[in-house]
Design an enzyme around this catalytic site. Structure first.
Site, PDB file in Angstrom:
ATOM      1  N   CYS A   2       0.972  -1.143  -0.002  1.00 18.34           N
ATOM      2  CA  CYS A   2      -0.080   0.060  -0.102  1.00 18.34           C
ATOM      3  C   CYS A   2       0.959   1.331  -0.030  1.00 18.34           C
ATOM      4  O   CYS A   2       2.034   1.044   0.481  1.00 18.34           O
ATOM      5  CB  CYS A   2      -0.843   0.042   1.227  1.00 18.34           C
ATOM      6  SG  CYS A   2      -1.953  -1.483   1.365  1.00 18.34           S
ATOM      7  N   ARG A  27       4.221   0.805  -6.524  1.00 23.00           N
ATOM      8  CA  ARG A  27       4.491  -0.066  -5.294  1.00 23.00           C
ATOM      9  C   ARG A  27       3.386  -1.138  -5.193  1.00 23.00           C
ATOM     10  O   ARG A  27       3.471  -2.183  -4.643  1.00 23.00           O
ATOM     11  CB  ARG A  27       4.161   0.979  -3.957  1.00 23.00           C
ATOM     12  CG  ARG A  27       5.193   1.935  -3.547  1.00 23.00           C
ATOM     13  CD  ARG A  27       4.537   2.747  -2.537  1.00 23.00           C
ATOM     14  NE  ARG A  27       4.336   2.022  -1.138  1.00 23.00           N
ATOM     15  CZ  ARG A  27       5.238   2.042  -0.302  1.00 23.00           C
ATOM     16  NH1 ARG A  27       6.636   2.457  -0.628  1.00 23.00           N
ATOM     17  NH2 ARG A  27       5.262   1.538   0.850  1.00 23.00           N
ATOM     18  N   TRP A  74      -2.942  -2.508  -1.637  1.00 25.90           N
ATOM     19  CA  TRP A  74      -2.624  -3.757  -2.222  1.00 25.90           C
ATOM     20  C   TRP A  74      -3.318  -4.859  -1.214  1.00 25.90           C
ATOM     21  O   TRP A  74      -2.939  -4.947  -0.029  1.00 25.90           O
ATOM     22  CB  TRP A  74      -0.912  -3.870  -2.139  1.00 25.90           C
ATOM     23  CG  TRP A  74      -0.326  -5.133  -2.819  1.00 25.90           C
ATOM     24  CD1 TRP A  74      -0.244  -5.091  -4.533  1.00 25.90           C
ATOM     25  CD2 TRP A  74       0.068  -6.289  -2.029  1.00 25.90           C
ATOM     26  NE1 TRP A  74       0.350  -6.418  -4.430  1.00 25.90           N
ATOM     27  CE2 TRP A  74       0.372  -6.952  -3.254  1.00 25.90           C
ATOM     28  CE3 TRP A  74       0.062  -6.716  -1.063  1.00 25.90           C
ATOM     29  CZ2 TRP A  74       1.119  -8.215  -3.275  1.00 25.90           C
ATOM     30  CZ3 TRP A  74       0.672  -7.959  -0.583  1.00 25.90           C
ATOM     31  CH2 TRP A  74       1.082  -8.900  -1.740  1.00 25.90           C
ATOM     32  N   ASN A 100      -0.909   1.499   5.663  1.00 30.10           N
ATOM     33  CA  ASN A 100       0.072   0.409   5.260  1.00 30.10           C
ATOM     34  C   ASN A 100       0.359  -0.413   6.393  1.00 30.10           C
ATOM     35  O   ASN A 100       1.141   0.240   7.148  1.00 30.10           O
ATOM     36  CB  ASN A 100       0.972   1.170   4.405  1.00 30.10           C
ATOM     37  CG  ASN A 100       1.959   0.454   3.645  1.00 30.10           C
ATOM     38  OD1 ASN A 100       1.532  -0.919   3.277  1.00 30.10           O
ATOM     39  ND2 ASN A 100       3.429   0.775   3.417  1.00 30.10           N
ATOM     40  N   GLY A 101       0.122  -1.646   6.027  1.00 24.95           N
ATOM     41  CA  GLY A 101       0.660  -2.601   7.078  1.00 24.95           C
ATOM     42  C   GLY A 101      -0.415  -3.719   7.264  1.00 24.95           C
ATOM     43  O   GLY A 101      -1.268  -3.724   6.584  1.00 24.95           O
ATOM     44  N   GLU A 480      18.611 -14.336 -12.101  1.00 24.43           N
ATOM     45  CA  GLU A 480      18.255 -13.034 -12.567  1.00 24.43           C
ATOM     46  C   GLU A 480      17.226 -12.937 -13.703  1.00 24.43           C
ATOM     47  O   GLU A 480      16.185 -12.311 -13.791  1.00 24.43           O
ATOM     48  CB  GLU A 480      19.017 -12.095 -12.241  1.00 24.43           C
ATOM     49  CG  GLU A 480      18.729 -10.586 -12.419  1.00 24.43           C
ATOM     50  CD  GLU A 480      17.555  -9.933 -11.449  1.00 24.43           C
ATOM     51  OE1 GLU A 480      17.349 -10.733 -10.432  1.00 24.43           O
ATOM     52  OE2 GLU A 480      17.063  -9.208 -11.733  1.00 24.43           O
ATOM     53  N   LYS A 484      13.103 -12.030 -14.038  1.00 24.00           N
ATOM     54  CA  LYS A 484      12.735 -11.055 -14.782  1.00 24.00           C
ATOM     55  C   LYS A 484      11.799 -11.188 -15.903  1.00 24.00           C
ATOM     56  O   LYS A 484      10.813 -11.020 -15.973  1.00 24.00           O
ATOM     57  CB  LYS A 484      14.214 -10.314 -15.611  1.00 24.00           C
ATOM     58  CG  LYS A 484      15.042  -9.337 -14.849  1.00 24.00           C
ATOM     59  CD  LYS A 484      14.489  -8.140 -14.408  1.00 24.00           C
ATOM     60  CE  LYS A 484      14.247  -7.693 -12.980  1.00 24.00           C
ATOM     61  NZ  LYS A 484      14.601  -8.543 -11.963  1.00 24.00           N
ATOM     62  N   GLU A 487       8.672 -12.423 -13.715  1.00 29.24           N
ATOM     63  CA  GLU A 487       7.738 -11.354 -13.095  1.00 29.24           C
ATOM     64  C   GLU A 487       7.282 -10.157 -13.874  1.00 29.24           C
ATOM     65  O   GLU A 487       6.167  -9.510 -13.469  1.00 29.24           O
ATOM     66  CB  GLU A 487       8.579 -10.631 -12.006  1.00 29.24           C
ATOM     67  CG  GLU A 487       9.736  -9.772 -12.373  1.00 29.24           C
ATOM     68  CD  GLU A 487      10.580  -9.132 -11.287  1.00 29.24           C
ATOM     69  OE1 GLU A 487       9.876  -8.759 -10.461  1.00 29.24           O
ATOM     70  OE2 GLU A 487      11.574  -8.782 -11.458  1.00 29.24           O
ATOM     71  N   HIS A 503      20.962 -33.706 -13.753  1.00 27.86           N
ATOM     72  CA  HIS A 503      20.189 -34.344 -12.506  1.00 27.86           C
ATOM     73  C   HIS A 503      18.658 -34.123 -12.231  1.00 27.86           C
ATOM     74  O   HIS A 503      18.049 -33.959 -11.265  1.00 27.86           O
ATOM     75  CB  HIS A 503      20.723 -33.575 -11.365  1.00 27.86           C
ATOM     76  CG  HIS A 503      22.321 -33.907 -11.043  1.00 27.86           C
ATOM     77  ND1 HIS A 503      22.731 -35.035 -10.932  1.00 27.86           N
ATOM     78  CD2 HIS A 503      23.180 -33.190 -11.676  1.00 27.86           C
ATOM     79  CE1 HIS A 503      24.165 -34.983 -10.882  1.00 27.86           C
ATOM     80  NE2 HIS A 503      24.535 -33.827 -11.482  1.00 27.86           N
ATOM     81  N   LYS A 602       6.759  -3.138  -5.347  1.00 25.82           N
ATOM     82  CA  LYS A 602       8.035  -2.608  -5.577  1.00 25.82           C
ATOM     83  C   LYS A 602       8.904  -2.941  -4.289  1.00 25.82           C
ATOM     84  O   LYS A 602       9.870  -3.367  -4.217  1.00 25.82           O
ATOM     85  CB  LYS A 602       8.112  -1.191  -5.578  1.00 25.82           C
ATOM     86  CG  LYS A 602       9.646  -0.773  -6.066  1.00 25.82           C
ATOM     87  CD  LYS A 602      10.275  -1.436  -7.040  1.00 25.82           C
ATOM     88  CE  LYS A 602      11.697  -0.922  -7.390  1.00 25.82           C
ATOM     89  NZ  LYS A 602      12.201  -1.614  -8.380  1.00 25.82           N
TER      90      LYS A 602
HETATM   91  C1  AGP Z   1      12.889  -7.827  -8.213  1.00 25.20           C
HETATM   92  O1  AGP Z   1      12.639  -7.620  -9.770  1.00 25.20           O
HETATM   93  C2  AGP Z   1      11.574  -7.794  -7.500  1.00 25.20           C
HETATM   94  N1  AGP Z   1      11.300  -6.425  -7.485  1.00 25.20           N
HETATM   95  C3  AGP Z   1      11.844  -8.336  -6.027  1.00 25.20           C
HETATM   96  O2  AGP Z   1      12.331  -9.646  -6.135  1.00 25.20           O
HETATM   97  C4  AGP Z   1      12.769  -7.555  -5.166  1.00 25.20           C
HETATM   98  O3  AGP Z   1      14.472  -7.637  -5.724  1.00 25.20           O
HETATM   99  C5  AGP Z   1      12.756  -8.016  -3.615  1.00 25.20           C
HETATM  100  O4  AGP Z   1      11.458  -7.893  -3.216  1.00 25.20           O
HETATM  101  C6  AGP Z   1      13.993  -7.475  -2.921  1.00 25.20           C
HETATM  102  O5  AGP Z   1      13.476  -6.052  -2.716  1.00 25.20           O
HETATM  103  P1  AGP Z   1      14.640  -5.224  -1.960  1.00 25.20           P
HETATM  104  O6  AGP Z   1      15.734  -4.896  -2.870  1.00 25.20           O
HETATM  105  O7  AGP Z   1      13.881  -3.674  -1.983  1.00 25.20           O
HETATM  106  O8  AGP Z   1      14.822  -5.492  -0.965  1.00 25.20           O
END
Ligand code: AGP
Length: 607
Positions: A2, A27, A74, A100-101, A480, A484, A487, A503, A602
């Protein structure tokens, strides 16, 4: 997660709240709403869906006033709906708030409030707070908030207004971030600095168990008991322009293209090239304490975890110090043995990830020294660590981490070189640093491949699965690259060390399961070629990331993406770029919401 925003000043708050919510969109959210003082009452408008729907709704009403709140939700408790959208209010619209929380004891509190006659209109945990503040309200909002928050368990950043005190916003923080901005005859609060940048560069970050009381001409601070406290004012170095798209279709693409500059700026002033020396003084950890380090543990989530996996290779190779890399969500269940010689490194671009923050707090209780690698100044993880090594990536708006990842790799490389020189490990540092200086330019050159990579991505528009392979320092990049793709394009992708294929994963290979193979001419080149041949022998389609000039690989794969030659340890800085572009282009072609992928936030500020 949020996003909250509040404004009190001399302007009509609606455009400010809407603009601020748009700067919090990254976010992640599923509904939005605003509430403002208007005509002696508090008017509330909420929508399920995007902020543009809220704007349409607002146009139908003549809302004036000079103080208000906004929220992007969210969903955690209660489905995404207008009824569950914030702002929430107490029974008689006396108290209105955004949150938020997660309130962990909301069931108990709600039962008690219902028994006392409060009427609820949503399924959310947040609404409970509004009724609790109303219960204690006796004409002074901050006193009522102070009493209410002491009964809450869980995590919250709230902004609260009362119909009887127009112009006043009371903020309380425990867990998720809240930052206040000092304007001229106007003051503002938000979940992060992005919405504040257009109004002020003077801010204060609330710590846990702090309250801020905003009116147009003043911001006062107290602790949760109401005791006044002093707060330091920070001057922000980020500009409003930095959070605009500047001609790019998506923030993510802009941020991929910012990587050369980000690497330069994260390196800036931290390397003495002639002596191949890296200055770690700014971390706040004494060089004598760093010299005593015999072991590192790197703790992070998601992309930041992948950065830690590469950081392990850098530190172990250059500084000869053993490194363990652990998911923050798992680390909390480890039997951490404090030995006085372990440095815990917390990697987090936002500096607010709940699991990483919780792990930091755990090691602090055990007396381990801690170093944060963060991108947001004064974020919770940065503030609560013993030392911090900031990345200088600027604000990253796209939910998918790109430039902050490059910046993390740069910071980890510098940390490794710095630790190596403290251990007097001179081995290959100089030529490595010389090679590192070229990386920004080589990344710049790679960005020129975007059109070729975009054309390549078209071939995989309807692909449902992808395999990413890498060995040694390129395995973290395979992870990574797969993340990408997952996500932002919603294509299932898995990464494996090349040596793992036999394996199990090789059972997946057929003409419908393409493979992205990172295969530079390094010490594991021949072994990666074998993996490629095994995939091809089973009708797999292979795209290889190879070293410029490697003509032989062309005959062995379906497509080659060439990268410049560099020190093998630095190849990851280059191989990540085409993988980011590939994921971006494929997601954009599939019409995905690249900057705000579904279900993602985010910064994951709740567990
Ligand atoms: C990566 O593209 C994502 N946004 C997510 O995995 C992110 O790296 C993870 O939530 C960690 O976030 P931070 O680096 O702000 O701790």
């Amino acid at each position: 997660m949020c996003g909250i925003i509040g404004y009190s000043g001399r302007q009509n708050p609606i455009p400010i709240l809407i603009d601020g919510l748009k700067k919090l969109e990254y976010r992640g959210y599923d509904s939005a709403g605003v509430a403002i003082f208007s005509g002696g009452d508090i008017k509330r408008l909420r929508v399920k869906g995007k902020i543009s729907l809220l704007e349409e709704k607002i146009k139908q009403l003549q809302l004036d006033g000079s103080c208000g709140l906004g929220h992007t939700r969210w969903a955690t408790h209660g489905v995404p709906s207008e009824e569950n959208a914030h702002p929430h209010r107490s029974c008689g619209n006396q108290i209105v708030l955004v949150h938020n929380g997660i309130i962990e004891n909301y069931h108990l509190l709600k039962e008690r409030l219902l028994a006392e006659g409060h009427q609820f209109e949503s399924e959310t945990d947040s609404e409970v707070i509004a009724h609790l503040v109303e219960k204690y309200y006796a004409g002074c909002l901050e006193e009522a908030v102070s009493r209410a928050v002491q009964e809450l368990e869980g995590a919250f950043a709230i902004a609260v207004i009362s119909r009887d005190e127009p112009g006043k916003i009371v903020v309380a923080k425990l867990g998720p971030p809240a930052v206040v901005g000092f304007g001229d005859g106007e003051n503002i609060v938000a979940s992060d600095v992005n919405p504040l940048l257009s109004y002020t560069n003077k801010v204060a970050f609330l710590e846990d168990r702090e309250i801020a009381i905003l009116t147009p001409n003043e911001i006062r601070f107290t602790d949760f008991t109401g005791k006044p406290i002093e707060k330091r004012i920070e001057i922000l170095t980020w500009s409003p322009l930095m959070i605009e798209k500047r001609g790019f279709k998506h923030f993510m693409l802009k941020e991929i293209f910012e990587q050369p500059q980000v690497i330069r700026e994260t390196m800036e002033g931290r390397i003495k090239l002639d002596k191949a020396q890296v200055l770690l003084d700014e971390t706040g950890l004494s060089l004598s304490s760093l010299k005593r380090i015999k072991r590192l543990v790197m703790v992070a989530c998601g992309t930041s975890f992948h950065a830690g996996l590469l950081g392990k290779y850098y530190v172990e190779t250059l500084a000869r110090i053993p490194v363990e890399v652990v998911y923050a969500s798992e680390y909390r269940y480890h039997e951490v043995i404090p030995d006085g010689e372990t440095l815990a490194v917390f990697i987090s671009q936002s500096g607010e990830t709940a699991d990483t923050l919780a792990s930091l707090r755990q090691v602090k209780k055990l007396g381990l020294s801690s170093l944060a690698i963060c991108n947001v100044a004064q974020s919770s993880i940065a503030r609560e660590s013993d030392g911090v090594f900031y990345t200088h990536a600027g604000p990253e708006i796209g939910v998918a981490a790109t430039k902050t990842f490059s910046a993390q790799l740069t910071a980890l490389f510098l940390l490794a070189v710095g630790l190596a020189q403290l251990q007097n490990n001179q081995e290959e540092r100089l030529n490595l640093i010389q090679a590192f200086r070229k990386i920004p330019w080589q990344v710049e050159a790679l960005l020129g491949q975007k059109e070729m990579i975009d054309a390549l991505s078209a071939r995989f528009l309807h692909t449902e699965h992808f395999l990413y392979l890498g060995r040694w320092v390129n395995y973290p990049i395979a992870l990574e690259g797969a993340l990408k793709l997952k996500e932002i394009s919603y294509i299932h992708a898995e990464a494996y060390p090349g040596g793992e294929m036999k394996h199990g994963p090789i059972a997946l290979i057929d003409e419908k399961m393409p493979t992205m193979a990172i295969c530079p001419q390094d010490k594991v080149y021949e072994k990666m070629l074998s993996n490629i041949m095994e995939v091809k022998a089973r009708q797999g389609v292979v795209i290889a990331l190879a070293t410029q000039g490697d003509e032989s690989i062309k005959k062995k794969v379906d497509q080659v993406i060439y990268l410049p030659s560099t020190h093998p340890l630095l190849f990851p800085f280059l191989s990540l770029v085409p993988l980011q572009l590939f994921a971006y282009c494929l997601a954009a072609r599939r019409g995905a919401d690249v900057d705000q992928p579904r279900n993602l936030a985010k910064s994951v500020t709740v567990e």
